[in-house]
Write an enzyme that holds these catalytic residues in place. Structure first.
Site, short mmCIF file in Angstrom:
data_model
loop_
_atom_site.label_atom_id
_atom_site.label_comp_id
_atom_site.label_asym_id
_atom_site.label_seq_id
_atom_site.Cartn_x
_atom_site.Cartn_y
_atom_site.Cartn_z
N ALA A 1 -4.49 3.06 -0.45
CA ALA A 1 -4.48 2.41 -1.80
C ALA A 1 -5.17 1.01 -1.81
O ALA A 1 -5.82 0.79 -2.74
CB ALA A 1 -3.07 2.31 -2.40
N ASP A 2 -4.95 0.35 -0.82
CA ASP A 2 -5.55 -1.06 -0.63
C ASP A 2 -6.81 -0.92 -0.55
O ASP A 2 -7.50 -1.79 -1.34
CB ASP A 2 -5.00 -1.86 0.51
CG ASP A 2 -3.49 -2.42 0.39
OD1 ASP A 2 -2.89 -2.30 -0.89
OD2 ASP A 2 -2.86 -2.63 1.48
N LEU A 3 -7.52 -0.27 0.24
CA LEU A 3 -8.95 -0.20 0.63
C LEU A 3 -9.66 0.61 -0.50
O LEU A 3 -10.97 0.02 -0.54
CB LEU A 3 -9.14 0.48 1.92
CG LEU A 3 -8.40 -0.45 3.11
CD1 LEU A 3 -8.71 0.07 4.62
CD2 LEU A 3 -8.72 -2.16 3.18
N ASP B 1 1.07 -1.31 0.04
CA ASP B 1 -0.12 -0.17 -0.02
C ASP B 1 1.01 1.29 0.01
O ASP B 1 0.60 2.26 -0.83
CB ASP B 1 -0.92 -0.01 1.29
CG ASP B 1 -1.76 1.19 1.42
OD1 ASP B 1 -2.90 1.56 0.70
OD2 ASP B 1 -1.42 2.11 2.05
N ALA C 1 -9.87 -2.09 -2.98
CA ALA C 1 -11.17 -2.83 -2.62
C ALA C 1 -12.33 -2.09 -3.24
O ALA C 1 -13.50 -2.63 -3.83
CB ALA C 1 -11.32 -3.12 -1.24
#
Length: 282
Positions: A112-114, A89, A118
């Site tokens: 960035a991940d969430l 991330d 996602a």
């Protein structure tokens, strides 16, 4: 599906593992011992999500071309379909330009991940499922966490004040209080700013809302906010039409709003493997 050694998240970040995987089944796929299990499970799914680097799923025999055309297949990548760089991330957020204002401070959540990964994946998957209702055909979606993270902030490239909401204005910041706690302030509109200045006892600052020297204005506010504790400021603002609030700890926030998911845990590694294998053999 997990490898025999399990998802590394189980050991590295058990809290994240519980939050992300509670309610999911865990099937161990030992590709050497049972090469067809992974493809069989993926083939019966409405949606398949994979997070390998580009090309790995195909080598494992579970790429989109190996599955029925009705499957909505989502590849969540770091940088897109043709970029094999590894990352996490913080790397993606750095590439995306999200950290420029706050480096070297780390973000409190994995943006960035969430969000880039996602949330954008959910939007694309739902749209693809709706389209499949019409056509009967799935899709191969490629989500780039870096590209989508950049989309979250790209509007700032064209704004009159690049840092309007990231420290450029004194009226939109956090201020320390007398007890070393912090207060959030977001008095962007004139009426909220005016009432705030009245309650703080600094009516002399009202006309300086959009001063060219925002740092000098912020220093004036900082000195005023250090005169009372966080709770004293909250008591003063209670019932007033101002945009100010506390920087609560996670524990304080959970006490007020509850802890989503409670004490749910992720499934034990491989807990549902035999159940799934039996469903195919039966």
């Amino acid at each position: 599906m997990e490898a025999p050694e399990g998802d590394p998240l189980r050991a590295v970040a058990p809290g994240w593992d519980a939050a992300l995987n509670a309610g999911k089944e865990s099937v161990v796929w030992d590709r050497e011992q049972d090469p067809g299990l992974g493809r069989a499970i993926a083939a019966e799914a409405d949606v398949v999500i994979e997070g390998f680097r580009p090309g790995v799923a195909e080598r494992l025999g579970i790429g989109p071309r190996a599955l029925p055309t009705s499957v909505v297949y989502c590849s969540i990548t770091g940088f897109g379909a043709d970029d094999l760089r590894a990352g996490h991330d913080l790397n993606y957020a750095g590439w995306a330009g999200l950290l420029a204002d706050t480096a070297p401070t780390l973000p409190p959540v994995q943006i960035a991940d969430l969000a880039g990964g996602a949330l954008y994946a959910v939007v694309d998957i739902l749209a693809a499922l709706l389209d499949r209702e019409r056509t009967g055909v799935g899709a191969h979606l490629i989500v780039s966490m870096t590209h989508n993270a950049h989309r979250l902030a790209a509007h700032r490239l064209h704004g009159p004040r690049e840092r309007t909401l990231t420290g450029g204005l004194a009226c939109y910041r956090m201020y320390e209080t007398a007890d070393a706690r912090f207060l959030t302030l977001t008095a962007l509109e004139a009426k909220f700013w005016t009432r705030l200045c009245e309650l703080v006892g600094r009516t002399d600052l009202i006309d300086r809302h959009h001063d060219a020297d925002q740092e000098a204005l912020a220093a004036e506010l900082a000195a005023s906010f250090r005169e009372l504790t966080l709770q004293e400021w909250l008591d003063r603002f209670d019932g007033e039409d101002v945009m100010a609030g506390p920087v609560w700890t996670l524990e304080e926030a959970a006490e007020r709003f509850g802890e989503p998911g409670g004490n749910e845990q992720s499934s034990a590694l491989g807990e549902h493997t035999e159940q799934r294998r039996a469903s195919f053999e039966g």
